[in-house]
Design an enzyme around this catalytic site. Structure first.
Site, PDB file in Angstrom:
ATOM      1  N   SER A  27     -73.313 -20.398  59.192  1.00  0.00           N
ATOM      2  CA  SER A  27     -73.590 -20.100  57.784  1.00  0.00           C
ATOM      3  C   SER A  27     -72.620 -20.831  56.865  1.00  0.00           C
ATOM      4  O   SER A  27     -73.030 -21.389  55.858  1.00  0.00           O
ATOM      5  CB  SER A  27     -73.545 -18.601  57.516  1.00  0.00           C
ATOM      6  N   GLY A  28     -71.328 -20.815  57.200  1.00  0.00           N
ATOM      7  CA  GLY A  28     -70.355 -21.477  56.345  1.00  0.00           C
ATOM      8  C   GLY A  28     -69.424 -22.437  57.064  1.00  0.00           C
ATOM      9  O   GLY A  28     -68.744 -23.241  56.438  1.00  0.00           O
ATOM     10  N   HIS A  80     -66.671 -21.801  58.771  1.00  0.00           N
ATOM     11  CA  HIS A  80     -65.240 -21.484  58.751  1.00  0.00           C
ATOM     12  C   HIS A  80     -64.728 -20.926  60.082  1.00  0.00           C
ATOM     13  O   HIS A  80     -63.566 -20.564  60.172  1.00  0.00           O
ATOM     14  CB  HIS A  80     -64.925 -20.480  57.642  1.00  0.00           C
ATOM     15  N   ASP A  81     -65.580 -20.824  61.065  1.00  0.00           N
ATOM     16  CA  ASP A  81     -65.161 -20.288  62.358  1.00  0.00           C
ATOM     17  C   ASP A  81     -63.924 -21.043  62.861  1.00  0.00           C
ATOM     18  O   ASP A  81     -63.955 -22.258  63.044  1.00  0.00           O
ATOM     19  CB  ASP A  81     -66.306 -20.425  63.370  1.00  0.00           C
ATOM     20  N   GLY A 135     -69.220 -18.886  54.038  1.00  0.00           N
ATOM     21  CA  GLY A 135     -70.630 -18.532  54.147  1.00  0.00           C
ATOM     22  C   GLY A 135     -70.761 -17.032  54.329  1.00  0.00           C
ATOM     23  O   GLY A 135     -70.060 -16.419  55.135  1.00  0.00           O
ATOM     24  N   GLY A 160     -72.852 -15.204  55.767  1.00  0.00           N
ATOM     25  CA  GLY A 160     -73.306 -14.704  57.059  1.00  0.00           C
ATOM     26  C   GLY A 160     -72.156 -14.305  57.956  1.00  0.00           C
ATOM     27  O   GLY A 160     -71.960 -13.121  58.262  1.00  0.00           O
ATOM     28  N   GLY A 161     -71.361 -15.276  58.385  1.00  0.00           N
ATOM     29  CA  GLY A 161     -70.239 -14.977  59.265  1.00  0.00           C
ATOM     30  C   GLY A 161     -69.152 -14.172  58.597  1.00  0.00           C
ATOM     31  O   GLY A 161     -68.478 -13.364  59.247  1.00  0.00           O
ATOM     32  N   TYR A 216     -62.443  -9.510  54.194  1.00  0.00           N
ATOM     33  CA  TYR A 216     -61.410  -8.895  53.361  1.00  0.00           C
ATOM     34  C   TYR A 216     -61.043  -9.842  52.227  1.00  0.00           C
ATOM     35  O   TYR A 216     -61.179 -11.057  52.329  1.00  0.00           O
ATOM     36  CB  TYR A 216     -60.165  -8.541  54.180  1.00  0.00           C
ATOM     37  N   TYR A 255     -60.652 -14.365  62.521  1.00  0.00           N
ATOM     38  CA  TYR A 255     -59.662 -15.391  62.862  1.00  0.00           C
ATOM     39  C   TYR A 255     -59.719 -15.608  64.373  1.00  0.00           C
ATOM     40  O   TYR A 255     -58.759 -15.358  65.094  1.00  0.00           O
ATOM     41  CB  TYR A 255     -58.260 -14.964  62.427  1.00  0.00           C
TER      42      TYR A 255
END
Length: 534
Positions: free
Chosen positions: A107-108, A110-111, A178, A180-181, A188, A473
């Site tokens: 989705s974004g 950033h994983d 994103g 989604g994730g 937060y 994270y």
């Protein structure tokens, strides 16, 4: 000799072309299946990209935030699918099952370990990139918004602000996340002490399950609805939209950043922050960003601690609270910037001063780096001697970042089992450690080893039994699922309890109900609970 050379050249040509032949064959089969399992005559070839397509690399790299997973040596998907609507995803799930193709859903991007777009184990695999599912519908009268998962939190903030200056949403400060994730793992941000997590404020959702069915909260049931709000992405299905509850924000908020170096008493000030940060007025959020800096013109390095804050109110009341509760920081009126909530989100995302909020619509992360990160939760203040040892380790790394994020307030009032995210009562602050670098030729092992060193050093000072960590994270050092035999017990003892504590068992129970064959698998996906343990 000529024949031998010709054979070698033929072999090389075969090796070079084989991936493209495989991708083209897979693309052809996938396209035919999509057409057969779609009610429309949509030209799926326009949203499906193989490596020989000129747009393949740009799409692959478009939202990949950790540059470690963009290098040529990293496995690449056979196809990238960029659906335009939910029915396209339904067809993709059905066809992936039929053709035994592994899915990664992004989705974004950033994983932290790149699991949304990289698979080290499963071949072949495709990426379902949800970036084009970006619609946002804000209903101020209902205090709610529907947001598709490809939209960023920055876009959501902006669309809320178009309708109201006194509504907001409590999610992350990095504006290119994103949705989604982000919400799947908790979400937060700077209003967590007032309103909890983004996931705490979700009231409905759309998900496509392993059978390709589109479900809402009522049709998915409360168990699955519970699991997807904080149980992390990629395990239960493909969430396509969230209905979120909006929260009240004052017309005037205040932000500030005050930096203290070691030479300015940073150690004692940070010790005091640890004592009071979770007990401050819940309208006040003060995080601490710890980095290295030059102390003198000669280039001597020191530690800089930056107190970066959002206060839901005006500067006058903020100063009263600070002078009473945290005078050690020495906050002055000239440090305070009064603004509105939407501009505070721009400030907290570290865009340059006076950047207009329209920047949130650009969906961009202003800093892309190679990095490795880990996280912790602290229940007691670190002694000053422990902080001094931490400074020594931080100074060993070129571009380190350590961040302390305060808890307390609303976070302490919500039950650990309300949603899968369990890090609540008793937590003073969360800690993020990150080694960052900018050159692809850097010694990766050196930076990764630094994160492991600081993580090991901090063990006596953080939560125990389990040592808690934040699932958004991701940290594969904690353990990786086996593809052929995902073990609930093994996953639980290595990473499951650290991310979810006692909620891990219930997550595995839900997984067994909705995806017993583990179609939605990745290196740290929730394993199905064995039948004898249900």
């Amino acid at each position: 000799m000529v024949s031998s050379r010709s054979s070698i050249l033929s072999m090389l040509l075969f090796l070079l072309l084989t991936p493209f032949v495989v991708s083209l064959h897979l693309q052809d089969r996938f396209l035919k299946c999509l057409s057969r399992n779609s009610e429309s005559s949509f030209p799926f070839s326009t949203v499906l990209y193989a490596p020989n397509n000129s747009s393949f690399n740009s799409i692959l790299l478009s939202t990949a935030q950790n540059l470690r997973f963009t290098l040529p040596s990293v496995p690449k998907p056979e196809l990238i699918f960029t659906p335009l609507k939910e029915s396209h995803i339904q067809a993709a799930v059905i066809c992936s099952k039929k053709l035994e193709i592994h899915l990664r859903v992004r989705s974004g991007g950033h994983d932290y370990e790149g699991l949304s777009y990289v698979s080290e184990i499963e071949r072949p695999y495709i990426i379902v990139d949800l970036a084009k599912l970006r619609s946002i519908s804000v209903d101020i009268e209902d205090n709610s918004a529907w947001v598709q998962v490809g939209a960023t939190n920055g876009e959501l903030y902006y669309r809320i602000s178009e309708k109201s200056k006194t509504h907001g949403f409590p999610a992350g400060t990095c504006s290119s996340l994103g949705m989604g994730g982000h919400i799947s793992g908790g979400a937060y941000g700077a209003m967590l002490r007032k309103y909890g997590l983004g996931a705490d404020n979700v009231v409905d959702a759309h998900i496509i399950d392993v059978h390709g069915r589109l479900l809402d909260r009522k049709s998915m049931g409360e168990d699955l609805f519970w699991a997807i709000r904080g149980g992390a992405g990629g395990s239960f299905g493909i969430v396509t939209a969230w209905k979120v509850k909006l929260v009240s924000v004052p017309s005037t908020v205040t932000v500030f950043t005050v930096t203290k170096t070691l030479e300015q008493g940073a150690t004692k000030i940070l010790y005091r922050w640890q004592e009071i940060a979770d007990k401050l007025d819940e309208d006040l959020f003060i995080r601490v960003l710890i980095q290295t800096a030059n102390a003198t013109s000669q280039g001597k390095r020191t530690i800089a601690t930056s107190y970066n804050a959002l206060f839901l109110g005006d500067a006058t009341r903020l100063l009263q609270i600070m002078h009473h509760s945290f005078p050690e920081l020495g906050l002055a009126r000239q440090d305070c910037i009064e603004t509105d909530w939407i501009n505070s989100t721009v400030y907290l995302a570290f865009f340059p001063n006076n950047t207009p909020p329209e920047v949130l619509l650009q969906r961009r992360n202003i800093v892309k780096l190679f990095f490795k990160a880990k996280s912790d939760y602290a229940k007691e203040p670190l002694p000053e001697t422990a902080l001094e040892g931490l400074w020594d380790i931080i100074l060993e790394e070129e571009l380190p970042t350590v961040a302390f994020t305060p808890y307390g307030g609303k976070m302490s009032e919500i039950s650990e089992s309300q949603i899968p995210f369990p890090h609540r009562k008793g937590i003073r602050f969360m800690i993020l450690y990150s080694a960052n670098w900018q050159d692809a030729k850097e010694n990766v092992a050196k930076h990764v080893d630094w994160t492991r060193k600081v993580y090991k050093y901090m063990q006596p000072y953080v939560s125990k039994h389990p040592r808690e960590t934040y699932v958004n994270y991701r940290d594969l050092d904690l353990g990786i699922n086996k593809r052929t035999n995902t073990s609930f017990t093994e996953a639980g003892t290595s990473w499951g309890l650290k991310y979810f504590k006692n909620n891990f068992h219930r997550l595995a129970f839900v997984k067994a109900k909705v995806d017993p064959d583990d179609f939605f698998w990745h290196e740290q996906s929730i394993p199905p609970l064995p039948f004898h343990m249900r």
